[in-house]
Design a protein around this motif. Structure first.
Motif, PDB file in Angstrom:
ATOM      1  N   CYS A  11      -1.026  21.063  50.147  1.00 36.24           N
ATOM      2  CA  CYS A  11      -0.316  20.572  51.361  1.00 36.24           C
ATOM      3  C   CYS A  11      -0.876  19.501  52.432  1.00 36.24           C
ATOM      4  O   CYS A  11      -0.107  19.289  53.112  1.00 36.24           O
ATOM      5  N   HIS A  33       9.452  19.721  49.932  1.00 36.53           N
ATOM      6  CA  HIS A  33       8.370  20.506  49.830  1.00 36.53           C
ATOM      7  C   HIS A  33       8.473  21.755  50.873  1.00 36.53           C
ATOM      8  O   HIS A  33       8.124  22.704  50.530  1.00 36.53           O
ATOM      9  N   CYS A  37       7.564  25.491  50.215  1.00 37.79           N
ATOM     10  CA  CYS A  37       6.285  26.111  50.626  1.00 37.79           C
ATOM     11  C   CYS A  37       6.407  26.797  51.980  1.00 37.79           C
ATOM     12  O   CYS A  37       6.929  26.015  53.071  1.00 37.79           O
ATOM     13  N   CYS A  40       4.013  25.377  54.986  1.00 31.62           N
ATOM     14  CA  CYS A  40       4.430  24.161  55.728  1.00 31.62           C
ATOM     15  C   CYS A  40       5.674  24.267  56.493  1.00 31.62           C
ATOM     16  O   CYS A  40       5.809  23.702  57.631  1.00 31.62           O
TER      17      CYS A  40
HETATM   18 ZN    ZN Z   1       3.073  23.134  51.905  1.00 31.03          ZN
END
Ligand code: ZN
Length: 163
Positions: A11, A33, A37, A40
């Protein structure tokens, strides 16, 4: 800063793009992403929240605060104009001068009160030259008691002369 980042290694490359992304920059890769994720997504969400809070604190949106700010700014500008004008330099001196002239006027008043209060007794002539006319009955020429006596004496002589 390394300690700030709790994100996994994969990340890290996105982390530097958070700021632009939060600023409104389009980043489809980061978008994708963030959907997959959790870390994040949470980081961006926290940053956005912090940014919103900061902006809210920095730019108060309520009307009274704006009016207050405008008033404060107007006061500051007015003070700046006043301070930069040449007259501002003389203002304290003018104040001092007005205070001094007031003191001088008070002093003059006190002095004249003293003169008015003490002048008659001071100019009282000696008993030998005293007549029914007192020195206080005539306008007093400025001077010491001696000249007052001389005036009185000349007045007395005039009286004797006409008799
Ligand atoms: Zn991430």
């Amino acid at each position: 800063m390394f300690s700030k980042s709790n994100l996994p290694m994969r990340c890290r490359k996105f982390e530097s793009r958070f700021e632009d992304y939060l600023g409104g920059a389009l980043d489809p890769e980061l978008d994708a992403h963030l959907t997959e994720c959790e870390d994040c997504h949470a980081a961006v969400h926290d940053s956005r929240l912090a940014g919103d809070l900061l902006r809210a604190a920095w730019e108060p949106a309520s009307e009274p605060s704006h009016a207050f700010l405008a008033k404060v700014m107007a006061t500051i500008r007015r003070e700046e104009v006043r301070a930069s004008s040449p007259a501002a330099f003389w203002a304290p001196l003018e104040f001092l001068a007005s205070r001094l002239s007031l003191t001088a006027a008070m002093l003059l008043l006190a002095l004249s009160a003293y003169v008015v209060g003490f002048a008659p007794s001071r100019s009282t002539p000696a008993p030998a030259v005293r007549t029914e006319l007192s020195a206080g009955d005539f306008p007093q020429p400025p001077g010491d008691p001696v000249s007052n006596e001389e005036v009185l004496q000349s007045l007395a002589e005039m009286n004797y002369g006409t008799d």
